[in-house]
Design a protein around this motif. Structure first.
Motif, PDB file in Angstrom:
ATOM      1  N   ILE A   1       0.820  -1.207   0.000  1.00  0.00           N
ATOM      2  CA  ILE A   1       0.000   0.000   0.000  1.00  0.00           C
ATOM      3  C   ILE A   1       0.861   1.266   0.000  1.00  0.00           C
ATOM      4  CG2 ILE A   1      -1.656   1.335   1.374  1.00  0.00           C
ATOM      5  CD1 ILE A   1      -2.813  -1.353   2.289  1.00  0.00           C
ATOM      6  N   ASN A   2       1.917   1.267   0.776  1.00  0.00           N
ATOM      7  CA  ASN A   2       2.737   2.469   0.905  1.00  0.00           C
ATOM      8  C   ASN A   2       4.022   2.382   0.094  1.00  0.00           C
ATOM      9  OD1 ASN A   2       3.755   0.470   2.458  1.00  0.00           O
ATOM     10  ND2 ASN A   2       3.938   1.654   4.333  1.00  0.00           N
ATOM     11  N   ALA A   3       4.009   1.664  -1.027  1.00  0.00           N
ATOM     12  CA  ALA A   3       5.198   1.544  -1.868  1.00  0.00           C
ATOM     13  C   ALA A   3       5.426   2.837  -2.644  1.00  0.00           C
ATOM     14  CB  ALA A   3       5.033   0.378  -2.832  1.00  0.00           C
ATOM     15  N   ILE A   4       6.674   3.238  -2.722  1.00  0.00           N
ATOM     16  CA  ILE A   4       7.067   4.386  -3.524  1.00  0.00           C
ATOM     17  C   ILE A   4       8.088   3.852  -4.520  1.00  0.00           C
ATOM     18  CG2 ILE A   4       8.082   6.675  -3.523  1.00  0.00           C
ATOM     19  CD1 ILE A   4       7.273   6.858  -0.556  1.00  0.00           C
ATOM     20  N   VAL A   5       7.698   3.753  -5.790  1.00  0.00           N
ATOM     21  CA  VAL A   5       8.549   3.140  -6.799  1.00  0.00           C
ATOM     22  C   VAL A   5       8.617   4.019  -8.035  1.00  0.00           C
ATOM     23  CG1 VAL A   5       8.074   0.788  -6.015  1.00  0.00           C
ATOM     24  CG2 VAL A   5       6.641   1.801  -7.768  1.00  0.00           C
ATOM     25  N   ALA A   6       9.645   3.751  -8.854  1.00  0.00           N
ATOM     26  CA  ALA A   6       9.786   4.419 -10.135  1.00  0.00           C
ATOM     27  C   ALA A   6      10.327   3.405 -11.136  1.00  0.00           C
ATOM     28  CB  ALA A   6      10.737   5.602 -10.023  1.00  0.00           C
ATOM     29  N   PRO A   7       9.869   3.468 -12.378  1.00  0.00           N
ATOM     30  CA  PRO A   7      10.397   2.537 -13.374  1.00  0.00           C
ATOM     31  C   PRO A   7      11.812   2.938 -13.794  1.00  0.00           C
ATOM     32  CG  PRO A   7       8.805   4.007 -14.378  1.00  0.00           C
ATOM     33  CD  PRO A   7       8.807   4.307 -12.916  1.00  0.00           C
ATOM     34  N   VAL A   8      12.659   1.930 -13.981  1.00  0.00           N
ATOM     35  CA  VAL A   8      14.017   2.162 -14.443  1.00  0.00           C
ATOM     36  C   VAL A   8      14.365   1.038 -15.412  1.00  0.00           C
ATOM     37  CG1 VAL A   8      15.076   0.953 -12.494  1.00  0.00           C
ATOM     38  CG2 VAL A   8      16.395   2.645 -13.720  1.00  0.00           C
ATOM     39  N   GLU A   9      15.099   1.378 -16.472  1.00  0.00           N
ATOM     40  CA  GLU A   9      15.462   0.395 -17.478  1.00  0.00           C
ATOM     41  C   GLU A   9      16.827  -0.186 -17.149  1.00  0.00           C
ATOM     42  OE1 GLU A   9      14.906   1.821 -21.420  1.00  0.00           O
ATOM     43  OE2 GLU A   9      16.058   0.192 -22.302  1.00  0.00           O
ATOM     44  N   VAL A  10      16.931  -1.517 -17.102  1.00  0.00           N
ATOM     45  CA  VAL A  10      18.180  -2.203 -16.797  1.00  0.00           C
ATOM     46  C   VAL A  10      18.402  -3.302 -17.838  1.00  0.00           C
ATOM     47  CG1 VAL A  10      18.062  -1.745 -14.320  1.00  0.00           C
ATOM     48  CG2 VAL A  10      17.079  -3.832 -15.238  1.00  0.00           C
ATOM     49  N   ILE A  11      19.613  -3.846 -17.844  1.00  0.00           N
ATOM     50  CA  ILE A  11      19.939  -4.963 -18.716  1.00  0.00           C
ATOM     51  C   ILE A  11      19.913  -6.225 -17.868  1.00  0.00           C
ATOM     52  CG2 ILE A  11      21.692  -5.982 -20.196  1.00  0.00           C
ATOM     53  CD1 ILE A  11      22.600  -3.132 -20.846  1.00  0.00           C
ATOM     54  N   ASP A  12      19.124  -7.217 -18.296  1.00  0.00           N
ATOM     55  CA  ASP A  12      19.010  -8.441 -17.506  1.00  0.00           C
ATOM     56  C   ASP A  12      20.149  -9.400 -17.830  1.00  0.00           C
ATOM     57  OD1 ASP A  12      18.335  -9.534 -19.937  1.00  0.00           O
ATOM     58  OD2 ASP A  12      16.434 -10.392 -19.279  1.00  0.00           O
ATOM     59  N   GLN A  13      20.103 -10.584 -17.236  1.00  0.00           N
ATOM     60  CA  GLN A  13      21.184 -11.558 -17.371  1.00  0.00           C
ATOM     61  C   GLN A  13      21.319 -12.097 -18.791  1.00  0.00           C
ATOM     62  OE1 GLN A  13      19.739 -14.139 -14.428  1.00  0.00           O
ATOM     63  NE2 GLN A  13      18.272 -15.194 -15.740  1.00  0.00           N
ATOM     64  N   PHE A  14      20.290 -11.947 -19.614  1.00  0.00           N
ATOM     65  CA  PHE A  14      20.341 -12.437 -20.985  1.00  0.00           C
ATOM     66  C   PHE A  14      20.744 -11.345 -21.972  1.00  0.00           C
ATOM     67  CE2 PHE A  14      16.970 -14.848 -18.778  1.00  0.00           C
ATOM     68  CZ  PHE A  14      17.645 -16.058 -18.694  1.00  0.00           C
ATOM     69  N   GLY A  15      21.004 -10.139 -21.486  1.00  0.00           N
ATOM     70  CA  GLY A  15      21.396  -9.032 -22.349  1.00  0.00           C
ATOM     71  C   GLY A  15      20.238  -8.219 -22.880  1.00  0.00           C
ATOM     72  N   ASP A  16      19.024  -8.529 -22.453  1.00  0.00           N
ATOM     73  CA  ASP A  16      17.844  -7.780 -22.895  1.00  0.00           C
ATOM     74  C   ASP A  16      17.632  -6.573 -21.996  1.00  0.00           C
ATOM     75  OD1 ASP A  16      17.352  -9.752 -24.792  1.00  0.00           O
ATOM     76  OD2 ASP A  16      16.091 -10.907 -23.412  1.00  0.00           O
ATOM     77  N   ARG A  17      17.079  -5.509 -22.573  1.00  0.00           N
ATOM     78  CA  ARG A  17      16.724  -4.343 -21.778  1.00  0.00           C
ATOM     79  C   ARG A  17      15.309  -4.568 -21.258  1.00  0.00           C
ATOM     80  NH1 ARG A  17      19.675  -0.478 -21.662  1.00  0.00           N
ATOM     81  NH2 ARG A  17      20.759   0.929 -22.993  1.00  0.00           N
ATOM     82  N   ILE A  18      15.141  -4.435 -19.943  1.00  0.00           N
ATOM     83  CA  ILE A  18      13.832  -4.607 -19.335  1.00  0.00           C
ATOM     84  C   ILE A  18      13.550  -3.424 -18.414  1.00  0.00           C
ATOM     85  CG2 ILE A  18      13.895  -7.125 -19.477  1.00  0.00           C
ATOM     86  CD1 ILE A  18      14.544  -7.152 -16.472  1.00  0.00           C
TER      87      ILE A  18
END
Length: 186
Positions: A30-47
């Protein structure tokens, strides 16, 4: 049935033979404060993942575009040096082992510790006492700008905004000290 059709539609939009995985969290507290961020996963894909901003005022300012990438990197470099300068080994206590007096000898100071300490000393000499205290409160103790201002008796909006400007100036200095930006910034 409806769930399966949505999955097929997502796969078909990506092209034949390509699977699409949505890895973002859907159940947040309920009290989560989040923001989207783009990272590279273990397979080399951007997520796109969600970063928690609750106990990280630096990431919160970066997510709201109040600071730029160089200021963010300078603040993170300062935090990394502070972590490297912490003295003492932190070990979990194992209650199954027999307690003994003494223990191991403390480790000698490493080169990494000495380099981090030298960088922090250089940053302190440039920031001055007030700038260093603001940086320690916000980056070290993870206080918000408003909380750091309240510790100094700043209660009005103008005073808190002054504190924010002073902190961003300190981040500019840290970015130069740690090599994240050049010295010609204004």
């Amino acid at each position: 049935m409806a769930r399966r059709s949505k999955l097929k539609r997502a796969v078909s939009l990506a092209g034949p033979g390509v699977q699409v995985h949505d890895r973002r969290a859907t159940d947040l507290t309920i009290n989560a404060i989040v923001a989207p961020v783009e990272v590279i996963d273990q397979f080399g894909d951007r997520i796109v993942v969600l970063r928690s901003l609750r106990d990280d005022p630096l990431a919160g300012m970066f997510a709201r575009r109040q600071i730029d990438q160089a200021q963010f990197d300078g603040g993170r470099a300062w935090q990394k040096c502070m972590e490297q300068c912490e003295v003492g080994n932190i070990r979990a206590i194992d209650p199954t082992k027999e307690a003994v007096d003494g223990g191991r000898c403390p480790e000698p100071l490493s080169d990494r510790y000495a380099q981090a300490h030298a960088k922090l000393k250089e940053a302190h000499s440039i920031l001055g006492m007030i700038g260093e205290n603001i940086v320690r409160d916000i980056l070290g103790r993870r206080l918000t700008i408003m909380e750091a201002g309240q510790r100094r008796g700043y209660t009005t909006r103008a005073e808190v905004e002054f504190m924010g400007r002073r902190f961003r100036e300190a981040l500019d200095t840290l970015a130069v000290v740690f090599g994240c930006a050049t010295g010609g910034r204004k």
